[in-house]
Design an enzyme around this catalytic site. Structure first.
Site, mmCIF file in Angstrom:
data_model
loop_
_atom_site.group_PDB
_atom_site.id
_atom_site.type_symbol
_atom_site.label_atom_id
_atom_site.label_comp_id
_atom_site.label_asym_id
_atom_site.label_seq_id
_atom_site.Cartn_x
_atom_site.Cartn_y
_atom_site.Cartn_z
ATOM 1 N N GLY A 46 23.352 27.826 11.970
ATOM 2 C CA GLY A 46 23.239 28.434 12.447
ATOM 3 C C GLY A 46 22.887 29.751 11.177
ATOM 4 O O GLY A 46 23.024 30.922 11.604
ATOM 5 N N GLY A 78 19.865 30.452 9.772
ATOM 6 C CA GLY A 78 18.429 30.206 9.305
ATOM 7 C C GLY A 78 17.736 29.462 8.806
ATOM 8 O O GLY A 78 16.456 29.420 8.082
ATOM 9 N N SER A 112 17.633 26.281 10.028
ATOM 10 C CA SER A 112 16.926 25.327 10.737
ATOM 11 C C SER A 112 17.828 23.918 10.744
ATOM 12 O O SER A 112 17.114 22.870 11.189
ATOM 13 C CB SER A 112 15.627 25.228 11.057
ATOM 14 O OG SER A 112 14.711 26.286 11.185
ATOM 15 N N TYR A 153 14.610 40.956 19.467
ATOM 16 C CA TYR A 153 13.036 40.214 19.085
ATOM 17 C C TYR A 153 12.378 40.563 20.515
ATOM 18 O O TYR A 153 10.540 40.685 20.803
ATOM 19 C CB TYR A 153 13.854 38.660 19.263
ATOM 20 C CG TYR A 153 12.363 37.270 19.603
ATOM 21 C CD1 TYR A 153 12.232 37.577 17.713
ATOM 22 C CD2 TYR A 153 12.700 37.044 20.409
ATOM 23 C CE1 TYR A 153 10.892 35.667 18.411
ATOM 24 C CE2 TYR A 153 11.471 36.055 19.718
ATOM 25 C CZ TYR A 153 10.488 35.861 19.411
ATOM 26 O OH TYR A 153 9.831 34.950 19.197
ATOM 27 N N ASP A 189 9.369 26.289 12.349
ATOM 28 C CA ASP A 189 10.652 24.761 12.262
ATOM 29 C C ASP A 189 10.702 23.682 11.903
ATOM 30 O O ASP A 189 11.005 22.996 11.485
ATOM 31 C CB ASP A 189 11.771 25.501 12.781
ATOM 32 C CG ASP A 189 12.718 26.951 12.667
ATOM 33 O OD1 ASP A 189 11.881 28.052 11.836
ATOM 34 O OD2 ASP A 189 13.208 27.679 13.451
ATOM 35 N N ASP A 249 4.717 34.699 13.510
ATOM 36 C CA ASP A 249 3.999 33.256 13.935
ATOM 37 C C ASP A 249 3.868 33.371 15.692
ATOM 38 O O ASP A 249 3.083 32.846 16.259
ATOM 39 C CB ASP A 249 5.502 32.488 13.897
ATOM 40 C CG ASP A 249 6.216 33.466 14.763
ATOM 41 O OD1 ASP A 249 6.658 34.238 15.100
ATOM 42 O OD2 ASP A 249 7.866 32.219 14.794
#
Ligand code: ADP
Ligand code: MG
Length: 388
Positions: free
Chosen positions: A124, A126, A128, A223, A173, A39
């Site tokens: 939590g 993943g 969303s 990340y 999300d 993304d």
């Protein structure tokens, strides 16, 4: 399952506020079939809303103060919607505050509401739940006060609310939570926000999420490091191939040709990104053709890339994928989301799920001493009003 949640939320609202809610909003979590870590690299993603939701019950209360109740936490807070909004130490309230802040700073005039919400989206993991929370609350405000905000802008404002809370997320999300459609996946172009729906007919296969129940702290630093490595990589590509403006225009051969101009890590990250962008388009073609085994194969390839090239997996996630890889009843599996924990998404032949689930739970517990959580998901509608 959602009927019960709606009943429970409505009954609690009645008990707490002594009236029937005027609006009920259902806001889903999401999965992503394929397209991970691209993304922010000008790629495409292929998410869908799921049948796990947060249910909100609302009414206007004719004051300037909103009263919001998080039923699952047994917590509540009040906020003056005409005053300056500030972050607090109670994280869940910040998502709501963020939405109110978005609305008021965009010039919308609000009045107080009473709101009760409750959820069956794992928090939590993943899926969303945070996007469902922001977008569902915002959708409710839009309905109650006739603000005329378009769905796509609800997603964008939801994303800004999450940034305000301090999470620098992309648009996937909120977009999928708001814009999802039953039995459709949505291919989003993260560069332009153009999108198209594809039929998500998984035929004989069920979508099953295996929650590793771990969250390694590496996540944030890795990340940021990946983002920086990709920037470094694309700069090298651009300087050698001026006609290329982003990873989107890049082919594997361009990256391969520059292998000795990059550090090994930068090369691996770029190589993954270019292949992953391609895999999303291939997955759409396979879905359109009803070739679910092909979609699954691409998911396995994504996992391999995320594990070996992008290096955002971990032992627990690799174990979950490796354990099903040679099982002919599992056509695809991969880590879903940022990595270092959370869920794997699996396409498992209907009828064989029960045995696979129990074998995996046992093996996972034996290996890591951790309880495996399992979620069956179906593709559902985006945020919507529930007619009472
Ligand atoms: P994810 O979005 O993957 O579920 P996040 O960490 O982004 O995980 O968001 C989870 C946060 O969203 C929770 O810590 C909480 O603040 C808020 N949240 C989600 N669901 C609920 C809920 N049912 N009740 C209260 N807060 C919730
Ligand atoms: Mg989130």
């Amino acid at each position: 399952m959602n009927d019960l949640l709606i009943k429970k939320t409505t009954a609690s609202f009645q008990e707490l506020f002594g009236s029937t809610p005027s609006k009920i909003v259902l806001s889903p979590g999401r999965i992503n079939i394929i397209g991970e870590h691209i993304d922010y690299n000008d790629g495409y993603v292929l998410p869908a809303a799921i049948d796990k939701i947060i249910c909100f019950a609302f009414e206007k209360n004719n004051t300037n103060t909103s009263k919001i109740v998080a039923l699952d936490l047994d917590e509540e807070f009040e906020i003056d919607v005409t005053a300056k909004v500030q972050l607090t130490d109670t994280v869940w309230t910040n998502y709501i505050r963020g939405v109110i802040h978005q609305l008021t700073s965009n010039g919308f005039e609000l009045e107080g509401v009473n709101c009760v919400f409750s959820s069956n989206i794992p928090v939590g993991s993943g899926l969303s739940s945070s996007a469902a929370l922001e977008c569902g609350f915002l959708f409710g405000m839009n309905e109650l006060f006739n603000l005329n905000i378009k769905p796509i802008d609800i997603a964008l404002m939801g994303q800004k609310a999450e940034h305000w809370v301090g999470i620098n997320c992309g648009i996937m999300d909120q977009f999928s939570s708001v814009m999802g459609k039953e039995n459709k996946v949505v291919k989003i172009d993260c560069r332009t926000l153009e999108y198209e729906y594809h039929d998500a007919n998984f035929n004989d296969y069920a979508l099953i999420l295996l929650d590793s129940n771990v969250k390694h702290s590496l996540m944030t630093s890795a990340y940021n490091e990946r983002r920086q490595q990709c920037e470094e990589g694309i700069a090298i590509v651009k300087s050698h191939f001026p006609e290329i403006s982003s990873f989107r225009d890049c082919e594997e051969k361009h990256v391969l040709e520059l292998k000795d101009k990059m550090t090994e890590d930068v090369f691996k990250r770029c190589y993954f990104v270019v292949k992953e962008i391609k895999r999303v388009s291939l997955a759409c073609e396979a879905l359109d053709a009803g070739e679910i085994e092909k979609v699954g194969q691409l998911m396995f390839e994504t996992h391999e890339g995320l594990s070996k090239e992008y290096e955002v997996s971990c032992d627990e996630l690799d174990f979950l994928v490796d354990s099903v890889k040679n099982n002919p009843d599992v056509v695809g599996a991969r880590v879903m989301g940022g990595g270092f924990g959370g869920c794997t998404i699996n396409l498992i032949k209907k009828g064989t799920e029960t045995a696979i689930k129990s074998n995996l739970s046992k093996a996972y517990f034996e290996k890591f001493g951790i309880e495996l959580k399992i979620y069956d998901v179906k593709i559902g509608n985006g945020t919507s009003l529930h007619t009472i």
